[in-house]
Write an enzyme that holds these catalytic residues in place. Structure first.
Site, PDB file in Angstrom:
ATOM      1  CE  LYS A  10      -0.333  -0.413   5.048  1.00 13.28           C
ATOM      2  NZ  LYS A  10      -1.147  -0.958   6.155  1.00 13.28           N
ATOM      3  CE1 TYR A  35      13.122  31.689   6.407  1.00 14.80           C
ATOM      4  CE2 TYR A  35      13.165  29.333   5.949  1.00 14.80           C
ATOM      5  CZ  TYR A  35      12.963  30.634   5.529  1.00 14.80           C
ATOM      6  OH  TYR A  35      12.596  30.877   4.239  1.00 14.80           O
TER       7      TYR A  35
HETATM    8  C1  LIG Z   1      -0.404  -1.945   6.857  1.00 12.61           C
HETATM    9  C2  LIG Z   1      -1.040  -3.240   7.175  1.00 12.61           C
HETATM   10  C3  LIG Z   1      -0.281  -4.425   7.214  1.00 12.61           C
HETATM   11  C4  LIG Z   1       1.229  -4.414   7.156  1.00 12.61           C
HETATM   12  O1  LIG Z   1       1.696  -3.996   8.414  1.00 12.61           O
HETATM   13  P1  LIG Z   1       3.246  -3.849   8.747  1.00 12.61           P
HETATM   14  O2  LIG Z   1       3.260  -3.447  10.177  1.00 12.61           O
HETATM   15  O3  LIG Z   1       3.751  -2.773   7.858  1.00 12.61           O
HETATM   16  O4  LIG Z   1       3.893  -5.153   8.498  1.00 12.61           O
HETATM   17  C5  LIG Z   1      -0.956  -5.618   7.353  1.00 12.61           C
HETATM   18  N1  LIG Z   1      -2.300  -5.661   7.502  1.00 12.61           N
HETATM   19  C6  LIG Z   1      -3.061  -4.543   7.526  1.00 12.61           C
HETATM   20  C7  LIG Z   1      -4.524  -4.651   7.699  1.00 12.61           C
HETATM   21  C8  LIG Z   1      -2.454  -3.299   7.378  1.00 12.61           C
HETATM   22  O5  LIG Z   1      -3.211  -2.192   7.407  1.00 12.61           O
END
Ligand SMILES: *Cc1c(COP(=O)(O)O)cnc(C)c1O
Length: 344
Positions: free
Chosen positions: A33, A242
């Site tokens: 994702k 800054y």
């Molecule tokens: C993002 C996510 C994962 C992966 O999690 P990690 O901690 O990055 O390994 C797995 N399952 C769901 C439902 C997620 O939202």
């Protein structure tokens, strides 16, 4: 060229997938994702498919459609957000499997895409996505009669192995899925490391693939080198940047490097952050600005051409710690203006 160079080590990515795969006796999927955690979904997913991943997960259908283009027709692509209004055409065209989160989504799915594969997401205690136990009890027989591809849930505290939520969620998930005839999945990266009770039939690692905690043995995947635009001498008492928040305590050399918060380098990290020149650690001097950061390179011999923020000397989680955040946020923020190099 003034842009920083983000080098993504695809061999390390594949090695991390294989290492997590070896931790279990069940199938290992891959979560890609948010554009492969910010690293570029097409090269990331193709590398993981070549390493052996056959099941991919994304957050939303649009990401699934892009992933399908990158992977072609073979691998299973599942969508955590399920079947939302407006997703139907994409789910069908890209052959995506929505993880149904509610009775409403189930109705949406069977009405708009009858016969199209789906999975089910249950809430085992995180209270984020998935059906509550009562909702699930009401839907279970109807849903199971249509052969879901997967039944999954997600752990809230898997990065803290002794947290009581882990065993509570494990028990809730086991109870909700007792006797069901479908593959089950509970573990992301943290859950894999909690041990075999958490593995069920399929794991869903994300962050560990990309070199992040809680997978402490991960190979680093990301290197970030930032060019120095200019180096100047400042006298003791002069300030940098800054707000004039940094004052030289001694005659100093300040390098101005070409990246800033617009490139995902979080402004709040300023006072604690350091970079490296070879083996020499060099502290940030003053505030991170949009496109530029001042760095105290007094200890560096000669004229540095680039400084490294992430790589073999310091991990994505170390950098995250400079601004009290997590590796996930740093990685997914590395957008903007970098030149990306995919190394094999
Ligand atoms: C993002 C996510 C994962 C992966 O999690 P990690 O901690 O990055 O390994 C797995 N399952 C769901 C439902 C997620 O939202």
């Amino acid at each position: 060229m003034a842009t920083g160079t983000l080098t993504i080590d695809l061999d390390a990515l594949a090695a991390n997938w294989r290492a997590l795969d070896r931790q279990t006796r069940v199938e290992t999927g891959a979560v890609v994702k948010a554009d492969g955690y910010g690293l570029g979904v097409a090269p990331v997913a193709r590398t993981l498919a070549a390493a052996g991943a056959r099941q991919f997960f994304v957050a939303v259908a649009e990401e699934g459609a892009a992933l399908r283009k990158a992977l072609g027709p073979g691998p299973v692509i599942s969508v955590f957000s399920g079947h939302m209004a407006g997703d139907t055409a994409l789910l069908r065209a890209a052959n995506l499997v929505p993880m149904i989160n509610s009775v409403d989504q189930m109705l949406q799915h069977v009405e708009s895409l009858p016969g199209h594969p789906f999975g089910l997401q249950l809430d085992s205690g995180m209270n984020r996505l998935g059906m509550e136990p009562a909702e699930w009890a009401a839907l279970r027989d109807i849903a199971m009669s249509q052969n879901p591809t997967l039944i999954m849930s997600h752990l809230a505290c898997a990065d803290t192995p002794d947290h009581p939520m882990n065993s509570a969620q494990l028990q809730a998930f086991a109870e909700m899925t007792q006797g069901v005839d479908a593959p089950r999945s509970l573990a992301a990266t943290g859950g894999i490391l909690l041990g075999p009770d958490y593995h069920f039939d399929l794991t869903r690692p994300g962050i560990g693939l990309y070199g992040g905690l809680p997978f402490v043995d991960a190979a680093p995947v990301v290197t970030l080198d930032i060019p120095v635009i200019q180096v100047r001498d400042v006298e003791a008492g002069e300030t940098v940047g800054y707000g004039a928040t940094w004052t030289a305590q001694r005659p100093s050399r300040i390098a101005t490097i070409s990246a800033g918060y617009a490139d995902g380098l979080i402004r709040a990290m300023g006072p604690r952050a350091r970079l490296h020149h070879g083996d020499v650690a060099v502290p940030v001097a003053g505030r991170v600005s949009m496109d530029l950061i001042g760095v105290d390179v007094t200890e560096v011999q000669g004229e540095p051409e680039t400084l490294q923020l992430m790589g073999s000397h310091q991990s994505v989680d170390t950098v995250a710690g400079f601004s009290d955040t997590i590796g996930y946020e740093v990685l997914t923020g590395l957008r903007g203006r970098y030149r990306r190099v995919y190394a094999e």
